[in-house]
Design a protein around this motif. Structure first.
Motif: not given
Length: 254
Positions: A44-52
């Motif tokens: 999900s974009r939310s997981l990618v956002n947290r990774a970033m």
């Protein structure tokens, strides 16, 4: 080919970090947008956002208004006595050690410089043998960048009696070799230097200038250059994010 689905944000961050360090995404390039990364990692974009956010906190990437997310990882530069040799400082017509180091990393050195006659801090006045509280020094303030990535803040102090009316007072990069070569041409070649390294958090002003999180750690390096007779002719205070530097010294043992 995409990555397996159901990755956690830390795993995604680890994959991104590995690709940045390996050069898949070189320094000063634009990092892929969240939707692209979400599809690639099957997350999900939310997981990618947290990774970033993890990588941003580490100084690997940095969002920039209107320019997307930039890769700000630079392989740590070696800080050792060898960097001050004339051969290194003037290599390839470099304008000092920083220029030579950045070019060796395949990046473009950039300088933002101001100069002024000023009252030096008491500790600087004492080292330079100047009277405290008097406007008797020249300071060159520099923000140094590598391909647009801010990596160092320098404040170099010189006795005004030496620097007044010279190239050191010009608000631009000094001749090839940097300030040490300029001082040598003025009759003050340095034969000895001492450095003190302090690890601390950045001030708000420093964090803004270096475009880093206030939670990051910086090195403060106080460098004093002396002539053969022991006269201190330069005090340079450098502030740099700790992840951009590796400090190495070689010294004799009794």
């Amino acid at each position: 080919m995409g990555y397996p689905s159901k990755l956690g944000f830390r795993q995604i961050a680890a994959q991104m970090r590995e690709e940045i360090v390996s050069g898949v995404y070189p320094p000063a390039t634009v990092f892929p947008a969240e939707p692209v990364l979400a599809e690639r990692y099957g997350a999900s974009r939310s997981l990618v956002n947290r990774a970033m956010q993890v990588l941003a906190a580490e100084g690997m990437i940095r969002p920039r208004q209107g320019r997307g997310t930039m890769v700000t990882y630079i392989p740590p530069m070696l800080h050792s006595p060898a960097r001050y040799s004339r051969e290194v400082r003037e290599s390839g017509q470099a304008r000092g050690a920083f220029d030579a180091e950045v070019r060796a990393a395949g990046l473009e050195p950039q300088h933002e410089i101001t100069t002024e006659r000023a009252i030096p801090p008491d500790e600087v006045a004492d080292v330079l043998g100047l009277t405290r509280g008097e406007e008797n020094a020249l300071v060159r303030r520099r923000r140094l960048l590598a391909s647009g990535i801010p990596v160092r803040l320098n404040a170099s102090w010189f006795p005004l009696s030496i620097a007044e009316g010279t190239v050191l007072e010009e608000a631009g990069p000094v001749i090839h070799g940097g300030v040490k070569s300029a001082l040598a041409e003025l009759g003050y070649p340095q034969t000895e230097a001492t450095e003190r390294v302090i690890v601390r958090p950045p001030t708000e002003v420093e964090a803004d200038a270096l475009e880093i999180s206030p939670e990051r750690t910086v090195f403060e390096i106080i460098h004093v250059g002396r002539t053969e007779g022991g006269q201190a002719v330069e005090v340079t205070i450098t502030v740099t994010p700790a992840h951009y530097l590796v400090i190495e010294n070689t010294f004799p043992l009794a």
